[in-house]
Design a protein around this motif. Structure first.
Motif, PDB file in Angstrom:
ATOM      1  N   TYR A   4       0.806  -1.212   0.000  1.00  0.00           N
ATOM      2  CA  TYR A   4       0.000   0.000   0.000  1.00  0.00           C
ATOM      3  C   TYR A   4       0.844   1.269   0.000  1.00  0.00           C
ATOM      4  O   TYR A   4       0.327   2.349  -0.256  1.00  0.00           O
ATOM      5  CB  TYR A   4      -0.940   0.018   1.198  1.00  0.00           C
ATOM      6  CG  TYR A   4      -1.920  -1.130   1.170  1.00  0.00           C
ATOM      7  CD1 TYR A   4      -2.928  -1.164   0.224  1.00  0.00           C
ATOM      8  CD2 TYR A   4      -1.804  -2.186   2.060  1.00  0.00           C
ATOM      9  CE1 TYR A   4      -3.824  -2.210   0.174  1.00  0.00           C
ATOM     10  CE2 TYR A   4      -2.695  -3.239   2.014  1.00  0.00           C
ATOM     11  CZ  TYR A   4      -3.703  -3.245   1.069  1.00  0.00           C
ATOM     12  OH  TYR A   4      -4.582  -4.285   1.017  1.00  0.00           O
ATOM     13  N   LEU A   5       2.133   1.150   0.244  1.00  0.00           N
ATOM     14  CA  LEU A   5       2.987   2.335   0.302  1.00  0.00           C
ATOM     15  C   LEU A   5       3.069   3.047  -1.047  1.00  0.00           C
ATOM     16  O   LEU A   5       2.939   4.272  -1.122  1.00  0.00           O
ATOM     17  CB  LEU A   5       4.383   1.973   0.791  1.00  0.00           C
ATOM     18  CG  LEU A   5       5.360   3.145   0.910  1.00  0.00           C
ATOM     19  CD1 LEU A   5       4.849   4.134   1.950  1.00  0.00           C
ATOM     20  CD2 LEU A   5       6.735   2.665   1.270  1.00  0.00           C
ATOM     21  N   GLU A   6       3.267   2.291  -2.128  1.00  0.00           N
ATOM     22  CA  GLU A   6       3.368   2.925  -3.440  1.00  0.00           C
ATOM     23  C   GLU A   6       2.047   3.571  -3.838  1.00  0.00           C
ATOM     24  O   GLU A   6       2.021   4.665  -4.385  1.00  0.00           O
ATOM     25  CB  GLU A   6       3.791   1.914  -4.492  1.00  0.00           C
ATOM     26  CG  GLU A   6       4.074   2.580  -5.817  1.00  0.00           C
ATOM     27  CD  GLU A   6       4.846   1.699  -6.770  1.00  0.00           C
ATOM     28  OE1 GLU A   6       5.157   2.204  -7.855  1.00  0.00           O
ATOM     29  OE2 GLU A   6       5.133   0.548  -6.456  1.00  0.00           O
ATOM     30  N   LYS A   7       0.936   2.919  -3.532  1.00  0.00           N
ATOM     31  CA  LYS A   7      -0.369   3.513  -3.822  1.00  0.00           C
ATOM     32  C   LYS A   7      -0.547   4.795  -3.013  1.00  0.00           C
ATOM     33  O   LYS A   7      -1.059   5.797  -3.519  1.00  0.00           O
ATOM     34  CB  LYS A   7      -1.484   2.526  -3.498  1.00  0.00           C
ATOM     35  CG  LYS A   7      -1.498   1.320  -4.400  1.00  0.00           C
ATOM     36  CD  LYS A   7      -2.568   0.341  -3.982  1.00  0.00           C
ATOM     37  CE  LYS A   7      -2.461  -0.929  -4.800  1.00  0.00           C
ATOM     38  NZ  LYS A   7      -3.396  -1.949  -4.355  1.00  0.00           N
ATOM     39  N   PHE A   8      -0.112   4.776  -1.766  1.00  0.00           N
ATOM     40  CA  PHE A   8      -0.195   5.940  -0.893  1.00  0.00           C
ATOM     41  C   PHE A   8       0.662   7.085  -1.440  1.00  0.00           C
ATOM     42  O   PHE A   8       0.250   8.244  -1.429  1.00  0.00           O
ATOM     43  CB  PHE A   8       0.257   5.545   0.518  1.00  0.00           C
ATOM     44  CG  PHE A   8       0.235   6.661   1.509  1.00  0.00           C
ATOM     45  CD1 PHE A   8      -0.961   7.072   2.086  1.00  0.00           C
ATOM     46  CD2 PHE A   8       1.405   7.319   1.865  1.00  0.00           C
ATOM     47  CE1 PHE A   8      -0.988   8.111   3.001  1.00  0.00           C
ATOM     48  CE2 PHE A   8       1.385   8.354   2.783  1.00  0.00           C
ATOM     49  CZ  PHE A   8       0.186   8.744   3.352  1.00  0.00           C
ATOM     50  N   LEU A   9       1.861   6.746  -1.947  1.00  0.00           N
ATOM     51  CA  LEU A   9       2.781   7.757  -2.467  1.00  0.00           C
ATOM     52  C   LEU A   9       2.305   8.352  -3.793  1.00  0.00           C
ATOM     53  O   LEU A   9       2.831   9.372  -4.235  1.00  0.00           O
ATOM     54  CB  LEU A   9       4.186   7.177  -2.628  1.00  0.00           C
ATOM     55  CG  LEU A   9       4.901   6.849  -1.313  1.00  0.00           C
ATOM     56  CD1 LEU A   9       6.221   6.162  -1.590  1.00  0.00           C
ATOM     57  CD2 LEU A   9       5.103   8.100  -0.485  1.00  0.00           C
ATOM     58  N   ILE A  10       1.340   7.739  -4.444  1.00  0.00           N
ATOM     59  CA  ILE A  10       0.770   8.291  -5.673  1.00  0.00           C
ATOM     60  C   ILE A  10      -0.529   9.031  -5.378  1.00  0.00           C
ATOM     61  O   ILE A  10      -0.742  10.150  -5.839  1.00  0.00           O
ATOM     62  CB  ILE A  10       0.527   7.174  -6.714  1.00  0.00           C
ATOM     63  CG1 ILE A  10       1.872   6.616  -7.183  1.00  0.00           C
ATOM     64  CG2 ILE A  10      -0.274   7.686  -7.894  1.00  0.00           C
ATOM     65  CD1 ILE A  10       1.763   5.384  -8.040  1.00  0.00           C
ATOM     66  N   ILE A  11      -1.405   8.444  -4.578  1.00  0.00           N
ATOM     67  CA  ILE A  11      -2.745   8.984  -4.367  1.00  0.00           C
ATOM     68  C   ILE A  11      -2.748  10.232  -3.484  1.00  0.00           C
ATOM     69  O   ILE A  11      -3.419  11.213  -3.799  1.00  0.00           O
ATOM     70  CB  ILE A  11      -3.678   7.904  -3.803  1.00  0.00           C
ATOM     71  CG1 ILE A  11      -3.920   6.854  -4.891  1.00  0.00           C
ATOM     72  CG2 ILE A  11      -4.994   8.479  -3.331  1.00  0.00           C
ATOM     73  CD1 ILE A  11      -4.697   5.657  -4.455  1.00  0.00           C
ATOM     74  N   VAL A  12      -1.998  10.239  -2.399  1.00  0.00           N
ATOM     75  CA  VAL A  12      -2.019  11.387  -1.484  1.00  0.00           C
ATOM     76  C   VAL A  12      -1.494  12.665  -2.150  1.00  0.00           C
ATOM     77  O   VAL A  12      -2.160  13.700  -2.092  1.00  0.00           O
ATOM     78  CB  VAL A  12      -1.272  11.065  -0.168  1.00  0.00           C
ATOM     79  CG1 VAL A  12      -1.074  12.309   0.674  1.00  0.00           C
ATOM     80  CG2 VAL A  12      -2.031  10.009   0.611  1.00  0.00           C
TER      81      VAL A  12
END
Length: 169
Positions: free
Chosen positions: A53-61
């Protein structure tokens, strides 16, 4: 001479705000993902971290934060200050950029809708004329798509009542 002042958006502004969020979010998220793939091509998806979920977090936020800033800019350009007054037997509608002169005889029909309450409150006034329809949408400041105060709602309603009286004569 009667005067009415209120902050409202027109149909173009409504379209800009409605389509602005999804297009800007997807565009910014795609741009961030593309930059990550160009700048760091050797890093595979989730190979450097056990948390997927870290990469998704680093794109979405960051995309949400940038989109919120873009929406403020879009809101600034789509909500206009309207100043409406009568000049002899003409109705003059001024906003930030243009002036529309409208004869009372050119108005075919007017419609006024009240929807929602508190944050979702929206007043919509449609003035049907011979050539095109004029639309005014008033929403409260608390709404992400609005910028009006309670006084603006009252002014739009009073303007509708004034027009209704003038047209019925």
């Amino acid at each position: 001479m009667r005067e009415y002042n209120f902050k409202a958006s027109d149909s173009t502004g409504e379209m800009l705000m409605g389509l602005g969020f999804p297009f800007s979010f997807m565009g910014v998220a795609g741009l961030i993902l593309t930059l990550r793939l160009i700048l760091f091509p050797k890093i595979k998806y989730s190979s450097y971290v056990d948390n997927i979920y870290l990469e998704k977090f680093l794109i979405i936020v960051p995309a949400l934060i940038i989109t919120a800033c873009l929406m403020k800019v879009i809101k600034k350009y789509s909500i206009k200050n309207y100043h409406i007054y009568e000049d002899k037997e003409m109705l003059k509608i001024e906003n930030d950029k243009k002036v529309i002169e409208l004869a009372y005889t050119a108005i075919k029909d007017i419609k006024f809708n009240k929807k929602g309450n508190k944050i979702s409150k929206c007043y919509k006034l449609i003035i049907k004329t011979n050539s095109k329809d004029l639309k005014f949408f008033v929403r409260p400041k608390e709404n992400h798509f609005g910028g009006a105060t309670e006084n603006d709602f009252n002014n739009l309603e009073n303007f509708y009542l004034f027009l209704k009286e003038k047209i019925s004569k």
